[in-house]
Write a protein that holds these residues in place. Structure first.
Motif, PDB file in Angstrom:
ATOM      1  N   VAL A 154      -3.981 -21.699  11.558  1.00 33.34           N
ATOM      2  CA  VAL A 154      -2.921 -22.674  11.793  1.00 33.34           C
ATOM      3  C   VAL A 154      -1.714 -21.981  12.411  1.00 33.34           C
ATOM      4  O   VAL A 154      -1.269 -20.931  11.932  1.00 33.34           O
ATOM      5  CB  VAL A 154      -2.516 -23.384  10.489  1.00 33.34           C
ATOM      6  CG1 VAL A 154      -1.434 -24.430  10.759  1.00 33.34           C
ATOM      7  CG2 VAL A 154      -3.731 -24.031   9.822  1.00 33.34           C
ATOM      8  N   GLY A 214       1.166 -31.616   5.837  1.00 29.84           N
ATOM      9  CA  GLY A 214       1.012 -32.836   6.615  1.00 29.84           C
ATOM     10  C   GLY A 214       2.103 -33.843   6.289  1.00 29.84           C
ATOM     11  O   GLY A 214       3.234 -33.494   5.940  1.00 29.84           O
ATOM     12  N   ARG A 252       2.260 -22.828  13.439  1.00 35.39           N
ATOM     13  CA  ARG A 252       3.333 -23.811  13.255  1.00 35.39           C
ATOM     14  C   ARG A 252       4.705 -23.132  13.361  1.00 35.39           C
ATOM     15  O   ARG A 252       4.808 -21.929  13.144  1.00 35.39           O
ATOM     16  CB  ARG A 252       3.195 -24.526  11.905  1.00 35.39           C
ATOM     17  CG  ARG A 252       3.194 -23.638  10.681  1.00 35.39           C
ATOM     18  CD  ARG A 252       3.322 -24.419   9.395  1.00 35.39           C
ATOM     19  NE  ARG A 252       2.285 -25.408   9.149  1.00 35.39           N
ATOM     20  CZ  ARG A 252       1.155 -25.172   8.485  1.00 35.39           C
ATOM     21  NH1 ARG A 252       0.928 -23.947   8.020  1.00 35.39           N
ATOM     22  NH2 ARG A 252       0.275 -26.113   8.303  1.00 35.39           N
ATOM     23  N   ASP A 306       0.249 -27.295  14.381  1.00 35.25           N
ATOM     24  CA  ASP A 306       0.867 -28.233  13.443  1.00 35.25           C
ATOM     25  C   ASP A 306       2.351 -28.357  13.738  1.00 35.25           C
ATOM     26  O   ASP A 306       3.045 -27.347  13.900  1.00 35.25           O
ATOM     27  CB  ASP A 306       0.654 -27.747  12.007  1.00 35.25           C
ATOM     28  CG  ASP A 306       1.118 -28.760  10.978  1.00 35.25           C
ATOM     29  OD1 ASP A 306       0.914 -29.967  11.201  1.00 35.25           O
ATOM     30  OD2 ASP A 306       1.682 -28.356   9.956  1.00 35.25           O
ATOM     31  N   GLY A 335      -2.771 -30.999  14.521  1.00 32.78           N
ATOM     32  CA  GLY A 335      -2.461 -31.603  13.230  1.00 32.78           C
ATOM     33  C   GLY A 335      -3.136 -30.876  12.085  1.00 32.78           C
ATOM     34  O   GLY A 335      -4.342 -30.613  12.134  1.00 32.78           O
ATOM     35  N   ALA A 336      -2.365 -30.557  11.034  1.00 35.91           N
ATOM     36  CA  ALA A 336      -2.911 -29.832   9.881  1.00 35.91           C
ATOM     37  C   ALA A 336      -2.751 -30.641   8.607  1.00 35.91           C
ATOM     38  O   ALA A 336      -2.427 -30.095   7.553  1.00 35.91           O
ATOM     39  CB  ALA A 336      -2.253 -28.472   9.738  1.00 35.91           C
TER      40      ALA A 336
END
Length: 356
Positions: free
Chosen positions: A92, A40, A94, A33, A10-11
């Motif tokens: 991160v 978010g 994603r 993420d 989760g970011a």
């Protein structure tokens, strides 16, 4: 096989805070993420929500929060998060949707479809936005109008000319009524009588409210929202709705839903075009189920009497944005606490691995 010291899922605010503090402590990690872009849950909020409307966005560690102005929150906050990721070079990855986390020979295997990461510790920062709670009422599948949850809210203009039933006793319901009552006809129903604050919400009152949530988490009970113990307050932008009686005419819950409205307990009927379910969220933690973190009471018990972030059932796991840290301010503190918890867990692993 590459083994990470830690992995953050989760970011959002809590995940970025945890990553910042892990980086500062020199702990190798990645952040997974599920969204394609930074921001978010904020990137999914409705267009009509401005920074002036939100209850507050706390600054990320060593940074300054966006101004409380007329910018769209779903633009300003994602831009803020994106700039923060770049400025601190946070690792991160994603988009990655984590399916499950399981123990494998003392390490944590984090699985996302065909991809997998192995880590010694985990920081879960998945929040609640992806897990909306929608209660079931008899007949709801027969309703011919619109049924929308908070996650689907398209903004007030969508509801002009429609009779809207707002369901829920929290801050979101109050905010929706504040936006809708001046432009269309609204009704409000809640399961319990709303509790309104009549005094100023001081820092001391906020700390007392958070302490009540901490007590539940410390006992291993499912967390409740902070607003459930703080009570409700009207902001200036909701005063017009108050003058129109939007909050005074609250009714108890209906007993069933029919194709064009709802039926009350006394048998009377109310026609409505839209049911807006402002019924909250639950922690998005189903991917952690293989770790068996839940207590017999149904929640995940955290350390330090509920004020910490370490799962009592498995100290390798930190939870941020859970229980008392499910707010932007709480999430920042929790990020630092989680990084310290990871550091402690890694120290324990290395101590046990050292020759005697």
């Amino acid at each position: 096989m590459d083994i990470l010291d830690s992995l953050v899922i989760g970011a959002g605010q809590a995940g970025l805070s945890a990553s910042f503090h892990l980086t500062r402590l020199g702990i190798s990690h990645v952040v997974l993420d599920s969204d394609a872009r930074p921001g978010g849950a904020w990137q999914h909020r409705w267009d009509a929500l401005t920074m002036r409307d939100v209850h507050g966005v706390a600054e990320l560690p060593d940074d300054t929060a966006p101004p409380r102005d007329e910018q769209r929150a779903n633009v300003a906050v994602p831009a803020y998060f994106a700039a923060y990721e770049r400025a601190h070079d946070l690792p991160v990855i994603r988009p990655v949707q984590v399916d499950r986390v399981e123990d494998r020979n003392g390490l944590l295997a984090v699985r996302a479809h065909e991809r997998e990461w192995t880590t010694r510790t985990l920081v879960n920062a998945t929040g609640t936005w992806s897990h909306p709670f929608l209660p079931h009422y008899p007949g709801m599948e027969t309703f011919l109008g619109e049924q929308l949850h908070t996650v689907d809210y398209p903004g007030p203009a969508h509801f002009i000319g429609k009779r809207v039933l707002v369901v829920g006793g929290g801050a979101s319901a109050v905010q929706f009524l504040g936006a809708l009552a001046p432009i269309t006809e609204t009704l409000w129903v809640t399961r319990r009588e709303p509790v309104w604050r009549t005094d100023d919400f001081s820092p001391e009152a906020g700390a007392a409210a958070v302490a009540l949530v901490e007590q539940r988490v410390a006992a291993g009970l499912p967390p409740q929202s902070v607003v459930s113990v703080t009570g409700l307050m009207l902001r200036p932008q909701e005063q017009q709705a108050e003058r129109l009686g939007a909050y005074a005419d609250r009714r108890p819950m209906f007993t069933r839903i029919e194709p064009d409205g709802v039926r009350w307990a006394d048998g009377s009927f109310e026609r409505v075009d839209v049911i807006l379910w402002a019924t909250g969220f639950r922690p998005a933690i189903s991917h952690l189920a293989p770790l068996q973190l839940r207590s017999a009471a149904g929640g995940i018990q955290l350390d330090r009497h509920g004020r910490g972030t370490t799962a009592v059932a498995d100290p390798r796991v930190q939870l941020v944005g859970y229980g008392p840290s499910a707010s932007t301010i709480g999430a920042n503190r929790a990020g630092r606490s989680a990084a310290k918890g990871v550091q402690r867990a890694l120290s324990g692993v290395r101590a046990s691995a050292s020759p005697s």
